[in-house]
Design a protein around this motif. Structure first.
Motif: not given
Ligand code: FAD
Length: 325
Positions: A174-181, A150-160, A291-298
Motif C-alpha cells: 500500500s505504501i509502494e503504490e503511493i510512490a508512483a513512478d 527513535q520511533q516516529f509518529d509520522w514519516l516524510v520521504i523527501a527523495l527523488p 496517506r493519513e491512515d498510514l501517517k506517511i507523506g512524500f
C-alpha cells in the motif's frame, strides 16, 4: 507530548518540510545519506575552485516562494544572478531575452540548504534502506547504523522518485503504490577549471539540439572567488542514453561538443559527475503524496513541477497537510 516526524532526505524539499513542521510545533529529525545538506542544489569544492554542479539557478513565481526567497536574499543566502546569457539554436547564437529574476545561493548554491538547515536536527551519513509501520509508530533502518532507536509518529520521504519508490517497497504494497513512478533522467556534468580567464563572450548559454544543453561560467555568479570555472551539463536524453558510459569517455564526448560551441577545455582541469536522477516529474495535485491512515507523506521536485521552487513548495505544502490532519 509533541508529535514526532522523521524526514528522509535533506534536499530542499526535506528541509522546507522540516522547517515548516517545526514552526507548527512538531518535533522533527532529518536523516541524510550524504555528508551535507542541499541534495541536487549542491556545490562541488576543491582547494582553489568550487562549482554548482547541480541546479544552476532558480526562479520564483509562486507568492509563498517569492516571500521565502526574499528572506534568503535578506540574509545573504541567495542573490540575483545577471549572466550575459545566450541561446544556441539551429546552429545560430542569439541573446536570451527574459526579464525574469534568476537567483543563486551565495556564496555557493548549497548556501540555501545550509541556511535552511541551521536550526534543524540532521543526522548525516545515514542511508535509510528500510522502513516499517508497527503499532502506530514508524521504525527506520539505516545502512550505516542498523536499526534506529527513535520511533516516529509520522514519516516524510523527501527523495527523488526512484529512491522514494525503492524505500517504499521495503515497507508494504500500500505504501509502494503511493510512490508512483516518475521517470527521472540522469545528467552527465563536466566541470572545467582554467588557469586563466577564458575569452568566451557570454557567462551562460542554453544549447539546443546538441549533446550539451547548458554551459555556464560559475565565477560569474555573485560572491564567487577562485579560478575560472565552467559547468557543462549534457542534455537529459543524451545523458540517460549514455548513463553507463565510462566517465572519461562521457567527458570526451561532452568536451568535443563544448569545443564546437567555442569553449575549448584542452588546457582545463576536468572533473566529471554523473547524476543518476537529475530531472523528471509527474502531474500531481496538490504537489505531494499523503496517506493519513498510514501517517506517511512524500514530497520532492518530482511531485511539483521538477525544479527548486517546486521542491520547496512540495515540502512546505506537505507539512501544512500533516498539521491539518
Ligand atoms: P534532492 O535535492 O535530490 O534531495 C534528496 C536528498 O535525499 C539528497 O540530499 C540525497 O542525498 C538524500 N537521500 C537519497 N536517498 C537517501 C536515503 N535512502 N536515505 C537518506 N537520504 C537519502 N532546478 C532549478 O530550479 N533550476 C536549475 O537550473 C536546475 N538545474 C539542475 C541541474 C542538474 C544537473 C540537476 C541534477 C538538477 C537541477 N535542478 C534545477 C533541479 C533541482 O536541483 C531539484 O529540483 C531540487 O534540488 C530537488 O530537491 P529535492 O529536495 O526534491 O531532492
Amino acid at each position: 507530548k509533541t508529535i514526532s516526524v522523521a524526514i528522509i532526505g535533506a534536499g530542499i524539499a526535506g528541509l522546507s518540510c522540516a522547517t515548516r513542521l517545526k514552526a507548527l510545533g512538531f518535533t522533527v529529525q532529518i536523516y541524510e545519506k550524504s555528508r551535507g545538506v542541499s541534495g541536487r542544489m549542491s556545490t562541488r569544492k576543491a582547494d582553489d575552485w568550487s562549482a554548482d554542479h547541480g541546479a544552476q539557478y532558480f526562479t520564483a513565481r509562486d507568492s509563498l516562494f517569492i516571500e521565502e526567497v526574499n528572506q534568503w536574499v535578506d540574509t545573504d543566502a541567495a542573490a540575483i544572478w545577471n549572466p550575459r546569457l545566450r541561446v544556441y539554436e539551429a546552429k545560430q547564437w542569439r541573446e536570451s531575452v527574459s526579464s525574469e529574476h534568476r537567483y543563486v545561493g551565495t556564496p555557493a548554491m548549497n548556501s540555501v540548504g545550509k541556511h535552511l538547515a541551521r536550526n534543524l536536527p540532521i543526522e548525516f551519513n545515514q542511508t535509510i534502506d528500510r522502513i516499517a509501520y508497527n503499532n502506530s509508530k514508524w521504525l527506520l533502518h539505516s545502512l550505516e547504523a542498523g536499526d534506529i532507536e527513535q520511533q516516529f509518529d509520522w514519516l516524510v520521504i523527501a527523495l527523488p522518485a526512484p529512491q522514494a519508490q525503492a524505500l517504499a517497497k521495503s515497507s508494504d504494497k500500500s505504501i509502494e503504490e503511493i510512490a508512483a513512478d516518475a521517470n527521472m533522467l540522469g545528467c552527465w556534468t563536466v566541470i572545467a577549471n582554467f588557469a586563466e580567464k577564458s575569452d568566451v563572450p557570454f557567462d551562460a548559454a542554453f544549447i539546443n539540439d546538441e549533446i550539451i544543453s547548458w554551459i555556464s561560467r560559475n565565477n560569474s555568479k555573485p560572491n564567487r572567488t577562485g579560478m575560472e570555472t565552467w559547468t557543462i551539463h549534457a542534455n537529459p536524453q543524451w545523458s540517460q542514453e549514455w548513463i553507463e558510459l565510462e566517465k572519461d569517455e562521457a567527458a570526451k564526448r561532452i568536451l568535443n561538443c563544448a569545443k564546437t560551441l567555442g569553449l575549448d577545455c584542452d588546457q582545463a582541469i576536468i572533473t566529471i559527475h554523473r547524476w543518476r536522477y537529475a530531472s523528471g516529474h509527474i502531474n500531481c495535485i496538490p504537489g505531494f503524496r499523503f496517506r493519513e491512515d498510514l501517517k506517511i507523506g512524500f514530497c520532492g521536485d518530482w511531485l511539483h513541477g521538477g525544479r527548486v521552487e517546486g521542491a520547496w513548495l512540495s515540502g512546505h505544502k506537505l507539512a501544512s497537510q500533516i498539521a491539518n490532519s
